[in-house]
Design an enzyme around this catalytic site. Sequence first.
Site, PDB file in Angstrom:
ATOM      1  N   HIS A   1       0.844  -1.195   0.000  1.00  0.00           N
ATOM      2  CA  HIS A   1       0.000   0.000   0.000  1.00  0.00           C
ATOM      3  C   HIS A   1       0.882   1.248   0.000  1.00  0.00           C
ATOM      4  CE1 HIS A   1      -3.270  -2.758   1.172  1.00  0.00           C
ATOM      5  NE2 HIS A   1      -4.081  -1.824   0.724  1.00  0.00           N
TER       6      HIS A   1
ATOM      7  N   LYS B   1      -0.529   4.810   4.593  1.00  0.00           N
ATOM      8  CA  LYS B   1      -1.348   3.834   5.325  1.00  0.00           C
ATOM      9  C   LYS B   1      -0.752   3.588   6.709  1.00  0.00           C
ATOM     10  CE  LYS B   1      -3.703  -0.604   4.829  1.00  0.00           C
ATOM     11  NZ  LYS B   1      -4.985  -0.051   5.296  1.00  0.00           N
TER      12      LYS B   1
END
Length: 271
Positions: free
Chosen positions: A157, A161
């Site tokens: 990600h 995040k």
Amino acid sequence: MEEIRVAVAGAGGRMGRALINAVHQTDGLVVGAATELAESGLIGVDVGEVVGIGRVGAPIRPDLDEVLADFDVLIDFTSPTATMHHLELCRDAGRRMVIGTTGLGPGQREAVSEAAIDIALVYAPNMSVGVNLCFKLLETAARVMGEDADIEIVEAHHRHKVDAPSGTALRMGEVIAETLGRDLDQVAVYGRQGHTGPRERASIGFETIRAGDTVGEHTVWFAADGERVEIAHKATNRMTFARGAVRAARWISDRERGQFDMQDVLGLREV
Ligand code: NAP
């Protein structure tokens, strides 16, 4: 066929904007209403103008309470507190809901289930069609290869995040563990470092990458002697979640009551 009027809560948010676009692009669905927090600078502005598709006749309102007569299904990707408020209003008014908000606590999830006694709703922390298909493919792969293969889940990600592994990776691990009759808490291994010793056959490994603007990637390895199957999903933008939510809104529109998830919407339950 009558058009389904959809309301979008949090219409100025990242998902809210994608949802307005997705509803607008879908035949048979129209934007019936849109809300934002009262202090938002967008109150009163037509939501179509906010997302750049031209006027759609739905000015952004500060409370769902004011627009209950203007929609058949609410799509809600906001915050747990807002979603609980909307749940109460929709339950009282008999409106269907599609809930994408994540991070609901156990009591809040219980409230969702209770509301489903009176209204029809879809609740799924990942609305992507592809991810939900992957859950199903993982069940099959686990059933066929799970006892002979080493299973590892690799996810990547963007740098912003804050949690790891991702909720989707954890759900993938749960699906595999449930299929194999294993307890994920007992067999999960999160990252490896130092003298780890040889791999335990029953373990399910999680590896995390955080880099750049990666939207979200998940790959599950089933590695046996002599071959490896990989089941992979890559999200490239938020429209994947918005299109799944819109599909759920259409699907729920002729149900009277009950709680459903994307496995139901996509017809994957019986597969
Ligand atoms: P976001 O950009 O912060 O959007 C949330 C929006 O809701 C914001 O505009 C917020 O306003 C607004 N809002 C908050 N309280 C409200 C209320 N009472 N009434 C109306 N609007 C309200 O966040 P996001 O990235 O779009 O994500 C939203 C949620 O969806 C998160 O829980 C996220 O994890 C989840 N999500 C789910 C999926 C899925 O597939 N299920 C996919 C992506 C994201 P302010 O900005 O003024 O606070």
